[in-house]
Write an enzyme that holds these catalytic residues in place. Structure first.
Site, PDB file in Angstrom:
ATOM      1  NE  ARG A  53      65.588  26.002  71.544  1.00 55.28           N
ATOM      2  CZ  ARG A  53      64.755  25.765  70.563  1.00 55.28           C
ATOM      3  NH1 ARG A  53      63.593  26.408  70.473  1.00 55.28           N
ATOM      4  NH2 ARG A  53      65.018  24.881  69.621  1.00 55.28           N
ATOM      5  N   GLY A  54      67.463  28.093  69.304  1.00 55.53           N
ATOM      6  CA  GLY A  54      67.029  27.939  67.907  1.00 55.53           C
ATOM      7  C   GLY A  54      67.792  28.964  67.079  1.00 55.53           C
ATOM      8  CB  ALA A  55      69.826  28.571  64.009  1.00 59.99           C
ATOM      9  NE  ARG A  90      73.512  27.381  72.284  1.00 64.36           N
ATOM     10  CZ  ARG A  90      72.454  26.615  71.973  1.00 64.36           C
ATOM     11  NH1 ARG A  90      71.243  27.141  71.851  1.00 64.36           N
ATOM     12  NH2 ARG A  90      72.608  25.324  71.788  1.00 64.36           N
ATOM     13  CD  GLN A 202      66.515  21.231  72.858  1.00 59.66           C
ATOM     14  OE1 GLN A 202      66.499  20.019  73.078  1.00 59.66           O
ATOM     15  NE2 GLN A 202      67.638  21.910  72.736  1.00 59.66           N
ATOM     16  CG  ASP A 243      71.441  24.815  65.139  1.00 63.60           C
ATOM     17  OD1 ASP A 243      70.804  23.739  65.105  1.00 63.60           O
ATOM     18  OD2 ASP A 243      71.187  25.727  65.937  1.00 63.60           O
ATOM     19  CG  ASN A 253      68.901  20.145  63.391  1.00 64.11           C
ATOM     20  OD1 ASN A 253      68.768  21.314  63.789  1.00 64.11           O
ATOM     21  ND2 ASN A 253      67.937  19.261  63.518  1.00 64.11           N
ATOM     22  CE  LYS A 254      69.849  20.735  70.044  1.00 64.71           C
ATOM     23  NZ  LYS A 254      70.936  21.294  70.871  1.00 64.71           N
TER      24      LYS A 254
HETATM   25  O1  MRU Z   1      70.273  23.893  71.088  1.00 67.77           O
HETATM   26  P1  MRU Z   1      69.093  24.506  70.390  1.00 67.77           P
HETATM   27  O2  MRU Z   1      67.790  24.248  71.062  1.00 67.77           O
HETATM   28  O3  MRU Z   1      69.324  25.964  70.089  1.00 67.77           O
HETATM   29  O4  MRU Z   1      69.063  23.729  69.000  1.00 67.77           O
HETATM   30  C1  MRU Z   1      68.061  24.046  68.073  1.00 67.77           C
HETATM   31  C2  MRU Z   1      68.082  23.203  66.867  1.00 67.77           C
HETATM   32  O5  MRU Z   1      68.909  22.328  66.706  1.00 67.77           O
HETATM   33  C3  MRU Z   1      67.097  23.546  65.803  1.00 67.77           C
HETATM   34  O6  MRU Z   1      66.711  22.406  65.100  1.00 67.77           O
HETATM   35  C4  MRU Z   1      67.769  24.521  64.831  1.00 67.77           C
HETATM   36  O7  MRU Z   1      68.265  25.633  65.524  1.00 67.77           O
HETATM   37  C5  MRU Z   1      66.845  24.975  63.769  1.00 67.77           C
HETATM   38  S1  MRU Z   1      65.736  26.186  64.408  1.00 67.77           S
HETATM   39  C6  MRU Z   1      64.666  26.731  63.223  1.00 67.77           C
END
Ligand code: MRU
Length: 366
Positions: A53-55, A90, A202, A243, A253-254
């Site tokens: 996960r993470g963009a 996603r 996370q 993201d 973002n999250k």
């Molecule tokens: O749902 P996730 O864990 O994929 O969400 C991740 C985030 O929101 C991160 O902050 C974002 O992807 C930046 S990652 C460098």
């Protein structure tokens, strides 16, 4: 970055030359398990189920997923099938579409006989490019931390971050964490307030794990704590990941990032967003209106998993049976609340003109 003294990336090509290794992030911080992806479907499931996960890492995994797809069927139909399988995994992180478009553009003109090899080569490039970009973010963000350290005459610089925008969310270094790792390496005293980041935690399970393994001082806090810390001068700088950044500088973002930005604004705490250029979506003009917000399973809200005192991993329910829950995974922070965007090409104002001037080649393709 390091795990028990050994250097790891979050994703890599295995020694056999074709299968793909990735750290299974669903098992951290309790177990360090490496998953092996051998099909395009494996890559799709890994993204959908948040094994990765993470963009930026979602983008890199999708690129390798296309390479695996080309091993299975390198015809034009196979190319389309791979793209269609991965694009729906996603909805919010634009890096997924960016990587798939890059792969399709690179592979479409290639003879099907040679597509698998070309796909691995391009996926490797995308992964390497991510690491290089993050090094650039590290260098550009370092200046902000250095300036605060100088102002505080070498006292500890207190940072706050949300979710995991660390090396686990990218191929290496991370985005929000990249300047922090570099500052730590350069001997600047840093301490990171880590938002636990409900509902999937996370921050508590991934950011704390990686900072701890790399020796960076940090403290995990419940998500509601940031405002209080800011009111009491205990946060010098907030840095988060993203993201998707809209052309107008709005930042997705999250979930919970927006509330931290509001608290930072009210307390004059600089609020920066670190991002690699593939996270900019020039096709979206208004982030709040137009970025699709993922809604995930309610079990992420109702249930929690952890290790019991006697060492077992257990999942327990924390919400009454029958109470409805909502699980919006992301929110959008309006550009006006963002102090600056830390990119590989410098720290930019969060507005259309600055993004366009720094990344003109991305506009041309949007
Ligand atoms: O749902 P996730 O864990 O994929 O969400 C991740 C985030 O929101 C991160 O902050 C974002 O992807 C930046 S990652 C460098």
């Amino acid at each position: 970055m390091k795990v028990d003294g050994k250097h790891y990336r979050s994703i890599w090509r295995e020694r056999d030359g074709w299968s793909v290794g990735a750290i299974d992030q669903r098992r951290l911080p309790h177990e360090f398990i490496v998953a092996k992806l051998t099909t395009c479907e494996d890559a799709a499931v890994a993204i959908r189920d948040m094994l990765v996960r993470g963009a930026p890492l979602i983008g890199a995994t999708a690129a390798y997923g296309m390479a695996l797809a080309m091993r299975e069927d390198s015809s034009d139909a196979g190319l389309k099938r791979g793209y269609d399988t991965l694009i729906v995994t996603r909805p919010t992180a634009i890096n997924l579409k960016w990587a798939l478009d890059e792969m399709r553009t690179a592979l479409a003109p290639v003879d099907p006989e040679e597509r698998a090899e070309a796909a691995y080569a391009r996926a490797d490039e995308i992964a390497e490019q991510d690491v290089e970009i993050n090094r650039g973010i590290a260098r550009n963000g370092l200046a902000l931390i250095e300036a605060i350290a100088a102002k505080k005459r070498g006292e500890t610089v207190n940072l706050l971050t949300h979710c995991n925008a660390g090396w686990l969310a990218t191929v290496d270094w991370g985005t929000a964490t990249a300047p922090i790792y570099l500052a730590h390496e350069r001997g600047i005293k840093v301490h990171v307030w880590v938002d636990e980041t409900r509902p999937r935690n996370q921050g508590a399970s991934l950011t704390a794990w990686e900072l701890g393994h790399h020796g960076v001082p940090h403290t995990v806090i419940p998500d509601n704590t940031g405002g209080h810390l800011m009111q009491h001068g205990m946060v010098d700088l907030a840095i988060v990941g993203t993201d998707r950044v809209a052309a107008n500088g709005d930042v997705c973002n999250k979930i919970g990032t927006y509330l931290k930005a509001l608290a930072a604004h009210d307390n004059n705490v600089p609020f920066y967003v670190a991002l690699p250029s593939p996270t900019i979506d020039f096709a979206v003009n208004d982030g709040i209106r137009d970025i699709p917000i993922e809604q995930r399973s309610g079990t992420e809200v109702t249930d929690m998993t952890g290790r019991t005192a006697d060492g077992r991993l257990e999942t327990v329910r924390i919400v009454p049976k029958g109470s409805p829950v909502a699980n919006y995974a992301f929110d959008v922070t309006p550009a006006r609340l963002v102090t600056g965007l830390i990119t590989e090409r410098g720290v930019l104002k969060p507005d259309r003109a600055s993004l366009a001037a720094a990344f003109p080649e991305r506009i041309a393709r949007a």
